[in-house]
Motif scaffolding. Sequence first.
Motif, short mmCIF file in Angstrom:
data_model
loop_
_atom_site.label_atom_id
_atom_site.label_comp_id
_atom_site.label_asym_id
_atom_site.label_seq_id
_atom_site.Cartn_x
_atom_site.Cartn_y
_atom_site.Cartn_z
N ALA A 21 6.82 -31.45 54.31
CA ALA A 21 7.74 -31.16 55.42
C ALA A 21 8.67 -32.33 55.69
CB ALA A 21 6.95 -30.83 56.68
N ASP A 22 9.86 -32.00 56.15
CA ASP A 22 10.84 -33.00 56.56
C ASP A 22 10.49 -33.43 57.99
OD1 ASP A 22 13.04 -34.61 56.94
OD2 ASP A 22 14.46 -32.95 57.16
N ALA A 23 9.48 -34.30 58.07
CA ALA A 23 8.98 -34.72 59.38
C ALA A 23 8.34 -36.10 59.23
CB ALA A 23 7.95 -33.72 59.91
N GLY A 24 8.11 -36.72 60.37
CA GLY A 24 7.46 -38.03 60.36
C GLY A 24 5.99 -37.92 60.01
N ALA A 25 5.40 -39.05 59.70
CA ALA A 25 4.00 -39.08 59.29
C ALA A 25 3.08 -38.54 60.40
CB ALA A 25 3.59 -40.50 58.91
N GLY A 26 3.37 -38.89 61.64
CA GLY A 26 2.55 -38.40 62.75
C GLY A 26 2.62 -36.90 62.89
N THR A 27 3.82 -36.36 62.72
CA THR A 27 4.01 -34.91 62.81
C THR A 27 3.26 -34.21 61.68
OG1 THR A 27 6.16 -35.24 63.82
CG2 THR A 27 5.73 -33.07 62.87
N LYS A 28 3.37 -34.75 60.48
CA LYS A 28 2.67 -34.17 59.33
C LYS A 28 1.16 -34.18 59.57
CE LYS A 28 6.07 -35.44 55.83
NZ LYS A 28 6.29 -36.12 54.54
N ALA A 29 0.65 -35.28 60.07
CA ALA A 29 -0.79 -35.39 60.35
C ALA A 29 -1.21 -34.38 61.41
CB ALA A 29 -1.15 -36.81 60.78
N LEU A 30 -0.39 -34.22 62.43
CA LEU A 30 -0.70 -33.26 63.49
C LEU A 30 -0.69 -31.83 62.95
CD1 LEU A 30 -1.30 -32.81 66.51
CD2 LEU A 30 1.17 -32.60 66.85
N LEU B 140 7.12 -32.79 67.57
CA LEU B 140 6.84 -31.47 67.01
C LEU B 140 8.06 -30.93 66.28
CD1 LEU B 140 4.83 -29.77 69.92
CD2 LEU B 140 3.96 -31.06 67.96
N ASP B 141 8.94 -31.83 65.86
CA ASP B 141 10.15 -31.43 65.14
C ASP B 141 9.92 -31.49 63.64
OD1 ASP B 141 11.22 -31.38 67.64
OD2 ASP B 141 12.69 -32.97 67.31
N VAL B 142 10.30 -30.41 62.97
CA VAL B 142 10.28 -30.35 61.51
C VAL B 142 11.69 -29.99 61.09
CG1 VAL B 142 9.35 -29.18 59.48
CG2 VAL B 142 7.85 -29.72 61.41
N ALA B 143 12.27 -30.80 60.24
CA ALA B 143 13.66 -30.62 59.80
C ALA B 143 14.60 -30.52 61.00
CB ALA B 143 13.79 -29.41 58.89
N ASP B 144 14.37 -31.39 61.96
CA ASP B 144 15.18 -31.46 63.19
C ASP B 144 15.13 -30.20 64.05
OD1 ASP B 144 15.99 -34.11 62.71
OD2 ASP B 144 17.60 -33.41 61.39
N ALA B 145 14.15 -29.35 63.84
CA ALA B 145 13.96 -28.15 64.67
C ALA B 145 12.60 -28.25 65.34
CB ALA B 145 14.04 -26.89 63.82
N PRO B 146 12.58 -28.15 66.67
CA PRO B 146 11.29 -28.27 67.37
C PRO B 146 10.41 -27.04 67.16
CG PRO B 146 13.02 -27.74 68.92
CD PRO B 146 13.69 -27.95 67.59
N ILE B 147 9.13 -27.28 67.00
CA ILE B 147 8.15 -26.19 66.95
C ILE B 147 7.57 -26.07 68.35
CG2 ILE B 147 5.99 -25.35 65.97
CD1 ILE B 147 6.48 -27.25 63.60
#
Length: 137
Positions: free
Chosen positions: A106-115, A47-54
């Motif tokens: 977003a600066d995030a992994g593919a799984g995070t983006k999909a979520l 749940l991290d975007v740009a190294d910051a957890p949501i």
Amino acid sequence: MTSTATTTPTTTSTFGALIRTGLIATVAASAATMAVAAVGHAAGISLDVADAPIPVTGFGVLTAVFSLVGVLLAALLSRFARRPRRTFVRTTVVLTVLSLVPDVLADAGAGTKALLMLTHLVAAVIVIPAVARRLAA
């Protein structure tokens, strides 16, 4: 002597019913997006975007804020639009699609983006039809 009762079906709801339905849909969508985020996180999706957890609660809060904006939009359209339901659905579908753009970028992994995108779609599937049903066709 006979009399005929004439009833006119109403196609619009009261403002109070629109708001009440919108609030219920907002709560349901917030709970659903938090559940989706929690399940995704439990399944190993970051749940991290740009190294910051949501935080999971952040999904619910943002869902509530933007759902309430949608309810406000519906209230305004019910007052000023010629075809409130049609205008609301078209507008909110476009806004939902546009809401996916930041997730893609977003600066995030593919799984995070999909979520993230999934949570937007889950909220839209709950709020848009519920509110639209309360608007005049």
